[in-house]
Scaffold this motif. Structure first.
Motif, PDB file in Angstrom:
ATOM      1  N   GLU A  40      36.787  15.023  38.878  1.00 32.61           N
ATOM      2  CA  GLU A  40      38.133  14.922  38.312  1.00 32.61           C
ATOM      3  C   GLU A  40      39.058  14.121  39.222  1.00 32.61           C
ATOM      4  O   GLU A  40      39.869  13.318  38.753  1.00 32.61           O
ATOM      5  CB  GLU A  40      38.713  16.314  38.050  1.00 32.61           C
ATOM      6  CG  GLU A  40      37.974  17.099  36.979  1.00 32.61           C
ATOM      7  CD  GLU A  40      38.001  16.412  35.624  1.00 32.61           C
ATOM      8  OE1 GLU A  40      39.096  16.056  35.155  1.00 32.61           O
ATOM      9  OE2 GLU A  40      36.915  16.238  35.030  1.00 32.61           O
ATOM     10  N   LEU A  41      38.953  14.327  40.530  1.00 35.10           N
ATOM     11  CA  LEU A  41      39.800  13.574  41.460  1.00 35.10           C
ATOM     12  C   LEU A  41      39.434  12.091  41.456  1.00 35.10           C
ATOM     13  O   LEU A  41      40.313  11.223  41.579  1.00 35.10           O
ATOM     14  CB  LEU A  41      39.698  14.152  42.872  1.00 35.10           C
ATOM     15  CG  LEU A  41      40.349  15.521  43.079  1.00 35.10           C
ATOM     16  CD1 LEU A  41      40.108  16.015  44.494  1.00 35.10           C
ATOM     17  CD2 LEU A  41      41.841  15.470  42.773  1.00 35.10           C
ATOM     18  N   ASN A  42      38.154  11.779  41.311  1.00 39.96           N
ATOM     19  CA  ASN A  42      37.745  10.374  41.226  1.00 39.96           C
ATOM     20  C   ASN A  42      38.259   9.703  39.959  1.00 39.96           C
ATOM     21  O   ASN A  42      38.443   8.493  39.921  1.00 39.96           O
ATOM     22  CB  ASN A  42      36.222  10.241  41.301  1.00 39.96           C
ATOM     23  CG  ASN A  42      35.729  10.330  42.729  1.00 39.96           C
ATOM     24  OD1 ASN A  42      36.490  10.106  43.676  1.00 39.96           O
ATOM     25  ND2 ASN A  42      34.470  10.665  42.892  1.00 39.96           N
ATOM     26  N   LEU A  43      38.508  10.498  38.922  1.00 39.97           N
ATOM     27  CA  LEU A  43      39.082   9.969  37.684  1.00 39.97           C
ATOM     28  C   LEU A  43      40.606   9.966  37.730  1.00 39.97           C
ATOM     29  O   LEU A  43      41.264   9.736  36.717  1.00 39.97           O
ATOM     30  CB  LEU A  43      38.601  10.794  36.486  1.00 39.97           C
ATOM     31  CG  LEU A  43      37.105  10.724  36.188  1.00 39.97           C
ATOM     32  CD1 LEU A  43      36.727  11.728  35.106  1.00 39.97           C
ATOM     33  CD2 LEU A  43      36.703   9.311  35.796  1.00 39.97           C
ATOM     34  N   LYS A  44      41.164  10.246  38.922  1.00 39.96           N
ATOM     35  CA  LYS A  44      42.613  10.254  39.152  1.00 39.96           C
ATOM     36  C   LYS A  44      43.326  11.323  38.310  1.00 39.96           C
ATOM     37  O   LYS A  44      44.452  11.128  37.877  1.00 39.96           O
ATOM     38  CB  LYS A  44      43.230   8.886  38.862  1.00 39.96           C
ATOM     39  CG  LYS A  44      42.603   7.734  39.614  1.00 39.96           C
ATOM     40  CD  LYS A  44      42.931   7.806  41.074  1.00 39.96           C
ATOM     41  CE  LYS A  44      42.445   6.527  41.741  1.00 39.96           C
ATOM     42  NZ  LYS A  44      41.915   6.722  43.034  1.00 39.96           N
ATOM     43  N   LYS A  45      42.646  12.440  38.083  1.00 43.11           N
ATOM     44  CA  LYS A  45      43.249  13.542  37.347  1.00 43.11           C
ATOM     45  C   LYS A  45      43.776  14.583  38.329  1.00 43.11           C
ATOM     46  O   LYS A  45      43.365  14.638  39.483  1.00 43.11           O
ATOM     47  CB  LYS A  45      42.235  14.185  36.405  1.00 43.11           C
ATOM     48  CG  LYS A  45      41.831  13.280  35.262  1.00 43.11           C
ATOM     49  CD  LYS A  45      40.960  14.025  34.294  1.00 43.11           C
ATOM     50  CE  LYS A  45      40.625  13.131  33.111  1.00 43.11           C
ATOM     51  NZ  LYS A  45      39.778  13.833  32.142  1.00 43.11           N
ATOM     52  N   ILE A  46      44.672  15.411  37.840  1.00 37.50           N
ATOM     53  CA  ILE A  46      45.228  16.492  38.653  1.00 37.50           C
ATOM     54  C   ILE A  46      44.338  17.722  38.476  1.00 37.50           C
ATOM     55  O   ILE A  46      43.950  18.061  37.366  1.00 37.50           O
ATOM     56  CB  ILE A  46      46.675  16.817  38.234  1.00 37.50           C
ATOM     57  CG1 ILE A  46      47.565  15.611  38.487  1.00 37.50           C
ATOM     58  CG2 ILE A  46      47.180  18.055  38.954  1.00 37.50           C
ATOM     59  CD1 ILE A  46      48.960  15.764  37.952  1.00 37.50           C
TER      60      ILE A  46
END
Length: 115
Positions: free
Chosen positions: A93-99
């Motif tokens: 999720e962080l690699n997809l720039k999500k919170i």
């Protein structure tokens, strides 16, 4: 006997009554605290055998129906699996720039005070 218990929907009350033995933990300086002891609940052997057979049967019938995210009540899956899957999920999720928001609840010692 396990089959009859299932058929009748009955599990003897005598098999549910545990004898409690308290064992002191080695190396604890203050034995006036509850955390200095291990309470051990000893159930009757016959009840343990029937329960183990029933749990095995439930697991055999339920395992194909459980989701991949089911960690409790499954063999070969535990806390390490949950933490690994959680870290992988957070990383993706962080690699997809999500919170990513996570709430953790610490219940250590709560079961010592449950009636």
């Amino acid at each position: 006997m396990a089959n009859k218990c299932l058929e009748l929907g009955y599990f003897s009350r005598a098999w549910k009554v545990a004898g409690i033995k308290v064992i002191s933990k080695p190396g604890k300086g203050d034995y006036t605290r509850l955390k200095s002891y291990w309470p051990i609940g000893l159930l009757p052997l016959l009840g343990e055998l029937v329960e183990r057979m029933l749990v095995g049967r439930f697991q055999w019938n339920l395992m194909p129906e459980l989701q991949a995210t089911q960690y409790g009540f499954t063999s070969q899956r535990g806390t390490e699996n949950v933490l690994y899957d959680l870290l992988i999920y957070i990383f993706v999720e962080l690699n997809l720039k999500k919170i990513v928001l996570m709430v953790s609840l610490d219940i250590e010692g709560d079961f010592d005070n449950v009636w």
